[in-house]
Design an enzyme around this catalytic site. Structure first.
Site, PDB file in Angstrom:
ATOM      1  N   GLU A 148      19.809   8.894  69.978  1.00  0.00           N
ATOM      2  CA  GLU A 148      18.600   9.581  69.531  1.00  0.00           C
ATOM      3  C   GLU A 148      18.888  11.049  69.205  1.00  0.00           C
ATOM      4  OE1 GLU A 148      16.113   7.923  68.728  1.00  0.00           O
ATOM      5  OE2 GLU A 148      16.680   6.032  69.681  1.00  0.00           O
ATOM      6  N   HIS A 151      20.356  11.353  65.730  1.00  0.00           N
ATOM      7  CA  HIS A 151      19.375  11.355  64.641  1.00  0.00           C
ATOM      8  C   HIS A 151      18.916  12.773  64.339  1.00  0.00           C
ATOM      9  CE1 HIS A 151      18.751   7.203  63.630  1.00  0.00           C
ATOM     10  NE2 HIS A 151      18.362   6.836  64.841  1.00  0.00           N
ATOM     11  N   GLU A 208      20.803   4.495  61.230  1.00  0.00           N
ATOM     12  CA  GLU A 208      20.948   3.926  62.567  1.00  0.00           C
ATOM     13  C   GLU A 208      22.419   3.734  62.918  1.00  0.00           C
ATOM     14  OE1 GLU A 208      18.687   3.294  64.911  1.00  0.00           O
ATOM     15  OE2 GLU A 208      17.155   4.168  63.619  1.00  0.00           O
TER      16      GLU A 208
END
Length: 298
Positions: A148, A151, A208
């Site tokens: 995360e 990202h 992703e």
């Protein structure tokens, strides 16, 4: 709302100058993913997306607190999450010049959702559902958190926003061009919209995969076992059997993610061994806390 800023003691060598746009950096060793997309410039003009993300995070935390769903600072899982984040963040900084200036936060929300995220600016949230349902070990939490954080570091939100803006221009342009040539503008716009939608799904799957790879690198440097990523997605596969087909999903299929993680073991396992002060050959297998999932070797 209780404050949850992580106090970090970073060496001066780790502090990077703030820039309007993050520079492209990758550590000399470890994984290589290339430069960030130029589309992020279009998607975050004037820092508008960053401001929106920060405001949304604050609002989400306020609403959670009102519903008594925001875990307090002394909650054992909050303490655990913040301790893991504190180890990861110094190794995240080299990936994005701006990250040293972020006001990092980690919060835990009471919800059955199997979810976690990191907004631009280092705003991290975990849901109790992902911790409890998957019975995540510290290594597995680090893999999720690293993913995360990646990202945010790679500015995928701004990149997607920029591509969305460009896609809308393409749809409007197709309609105008069709009408100019005597065709139905709505039909042309519809066809272009379908093509744009499938393209955006592919872009998102690529994001992703990139986040998986960068997250592995960060976690390994911080002393968390990259092989936990294999077990994580095996656990996820058990609870996510009704996932949409890969080609209609914004996420790669679980088996693909596991294969990608294994492919990068040669790059990240030396980082993990170094962090643990040992050799790769001396590392024991990664053992799952779920009996049905086998050990993972190098």
């Amino acid at each position: 709302m209780k404050k949850s800023l992580i106090a970090l003691s970073l060496a001066s060598a780790c502090v990077l100058p703030a820039t309007v746009l993050a520079q492209d950096h990758e550590p000399q060793d470890g994984v290589k993913v290339g430069k960030m997309s130029m589309m992020r410039k279009l998607g975050n003009l004037g820092g508008a997306l960053d401001q929106q993300a920060a405001a949304q995070y604050v609002q989400t935390m306020k609403e959670a607190e009102q519903k008594r769903a925001l875990a307090p600072d002394n909650h054992p899982q909050v303490i655990r999450l913040r301790a893991i984040a504190k180890k990861l963040i110094p190794f995240a900084l080299p990936w994005n010049d701006r990250a040293a200036e972020w006001k990092w936060e980690v919060n835990l929300l009471g919800s059955t959702q199997i979810n976690a995220y990191c907004m631009p600016g280092g705003k991290i949230a975990f849901y109790t559902g992902i911790l409890d349902t998957l019975k995540l070990t510290d290594d597995e939490v680090a893999i999720v958190m690293g993913h995360e954080i990646a990202h945010a570091l790679r500015e995928h939100g701004a990149e997607r926003a920029g591509k969305s803006i460009l896609g809308n221009f393409a749809i409007k342009g197709a309609a105008l061009l069709a009408e100019y040539n005597g065709y139905n503008g709505k039909t042309a716009a519809g066809v272009t919209g379908v093509v744009t939608n499938f393209t955006m799904l592919k872009f998102s799957r690529d994001d992703e995969t990139e986040a998986d790879i960068v997250g592995l690198d960060i976690a390994a440097r911080a002393g968390y076992d990259p092989r936990a990523g294999v077990v994580l997605w095996q656990k996820m596969g058990v609870v996510n059997k009704k996932a949409p087909p890969k080609w209609l999903s914004t996420h790669p299929a679980g088996t693909d993610r596991i294969n990608e993680i294994r492919k990068h073991f040669p790059e990240v396992m030396p980082l993990y061994a170094k962090a643990m002060g040992t050799s790769i050959d001396s590392l024991p297998p990664y053992r799952s806390n779920v009996k049905s999932i086998p050990d993972v070797n190098n």
